[in-house]
Enzyme design. Structure first.
Site, PDB file in Angstrom:
ATOM      1  CD  GLU A 168      -2.793  -1.363   2.348  1.00 18.14           C
ATOM      2  OE1 GLU A 168      -3.821  -2.069   2.280  1.00 18.14           O
ATOM      3  OE2 GLU A 168      -2.353  -0.904   3.416  1.00 18.14           O
ATOM      4  CG  ASP A 297      -1.758  -7.014  16.251  1.00 17.36           C
ATOM      5  OD1 ASP A 297      -2.766  -7.595  15.823  1.00 17.36           O
ATOM      6  OD2 ASP A 297      -1.277  -5.996  15.722  1.00 17.36           O
TER       7      ASP A 297
END
Length: 431
Positions: A168, A297
């Site tokens: 990205e 995470d």
């Protein structure tokens, strides 16, 4: 009254706090080192001047203000004392009956933390605005320089890591150079900027199918991005990057290659994996501590597929909602059920009107995939105001190829402080 302490206001922590909001006879405290919830999937848009920070972030207090049993404290949690059942923050101690650590992750430089100075990662708003400053400043310095060598170095951008974030970033730099900045400078050709994406593995987006990975590579190449696979970085300094015996001279290097979990779990004595993630039970609890949970995470959950779940927003959101239900079940005397992740697919965008989407047995690419990516990200943005602003700004950017957040902002605020500017070999003024 049972006390629930949540450390971390990300996707897991925020969804957990919402799920416990207004539950009778339950005290909930959420601690975070910042005062805002950040929509990380769009953080690269801030780094690439597509959006402003306030458009992808919302004050945690504002989001949770309607829940009278939830309080928010801003501070850095320094340690966890499971024997005394309290967390120690920079402002003092907070006791708990239930503890949830959802502290997220940070970048890993694989033992070379000194690289961070010259290759910032992208996890926070501060990092995003610093990347924006470095990228835009490179064009400005190149505009002032008359040295071909200096211009070449300034207009070379290296992104390390071929995962979704790296793809990205590289696509956004390529697109911005060729369509947004190309008409704004007079002494340089911004469209000639060189963007190099380095990936140590055999292909980019290795978590996607080979078909989607190949399509993403073609889309990046159409934006002028050079993809170097099988290229592990061996050195990063202020002058560029080394890959074995090869060197790329660059003024701007961005890191998107590896992550490691918050060290808070390991410091508490919990079992962790190589990336610092805490190994959890099927109900996300820590072995030997049934009222201490890890989410997002920071958790290594392998009970469903045999492999750790990815560190993505959907995983964290589902775990946050699951833990809210588990704690309610505990208080009601009901039996705990194991966590089950519902995989809805994965996606990555490659510049304007380009994306790859996989899930449920289907694989999409191109404009239609980009529309799906756009709708999904807007849907999950926190707050109606953020959604409206993002839709409006993206519509304008799509039609005009303009990026409205191209501001170079330094951290210096004093009028009387000396301002440092990197030296340029030669400068000239236009007559």
């Amino acid at each position: 009254m049972p006390r629930v302490v949540i450390v971390g206001g990300g996707f897991a922590g925020l969804n957990l706090a919402k799920g416990l909001g207004n539950v009778a006879d339950l005290d909930v405290t959420l601690l975070d080192r910042t005062n805002h919830h950040l929509f990380q999937p769009l953080l690269y848009q801030v780094a690439m001047a597509g959006l402003s920070p306030a458009e992808i972030a919302a004050p945690i207090r504002s989001v949770l203000s309607r829940y009278r049993n939830v309080r928010v404290l801003q501070g850095e949690v320094q340690s966890v004392d499971v024997q005394r059942q309290c967390v120690c923050a920079d402002f003092g101690e907070v006791g708990y009956d239930y503890l949830v650590l959802a502290c997220g992750s940070r970048h890993s430089y694989f033992g070379h933390d000194e690289w961070e100075e010259n290759a910032p990662g992208l996890k926070t708003l501060e990092q995003a605005t610093e990347i924006r400053r470095r990228v835009l400043s490179a064009y400005e310095e190149a505009e002032c320089s008359t040295s071909p060598e200096a211009r070449k170095r300034l207009l070379t951008f290296v992104v390390v890591g071929g995962g979704p974030t790296g793809v990205e970033l590289a696509g956004a730099i390529g697109e911005m150079s060729r369509f947004t900045l190309a008409r704004d400078f007079r002494n340089i050709d911004a469209a000639s900027a060189r963007v190099v994406l380095l990936e140590a593995g055999p292909r980019i987006l290795n978590m996607f199918s080979e078909k989607s990975s190949s399509r993403a590579a073609r889309d990046l190449e159409q934006l002028g991005v050079q993809i170097w696979t099988g290229s592990a970085v061996t050195k990063i300094d202020e002058d560029g990057v080394e890959i074995g015996n090869e060197r790329i001279s660059s003024a701007t290097v961005l890191w998107a290659a590896g992550v490691k979990a918050s060290s808070l779990g390991q410091a508490a004595g919990f079992e962790v994996d190589r990336q610092g993630r805490v190994v959890v039970e099927p109900d996300l609890s820590v072995k030997g501590h049934p009222r201490v949970f890890i989410a997002g995470d920071q958790a290594n959950f392998t009970h469903q597929t045999g492999r750790p779940l990815p560190g993505t927003a959907p995983v964290a959101m589902q775990q946050g909602r699951y833990l809210a239900q588990l704690i309610r079940d505990d208080l009601a005397g009901r039996t705990r059920k194991p966590f089950q992740f519902v995989d809805k697919g994965q996606m990555a965008t490659i510049g304007r009107s380009r994306a790859v989407v996989e899930g449920g047995g289907y694989k999409l690419a191109g404009f239609f995939a980009w529309v799906i990516w756009l709708v999904v990200h807007i849907y999950y943005l926190t707050g109606f105001q953020n959604r409206f602003l993002v839709v409006s700004k993206w519509a304008w950017s799509y039609l005009s190829f303009r990026r409205g957040a191209r501001l170079i902002v330094t951290k210096e605020w004093r009028f009387n402080a000396p301002r440092e500017r990197p030296a340029v070999p030669e400068t000239t003024t236009r007559s």
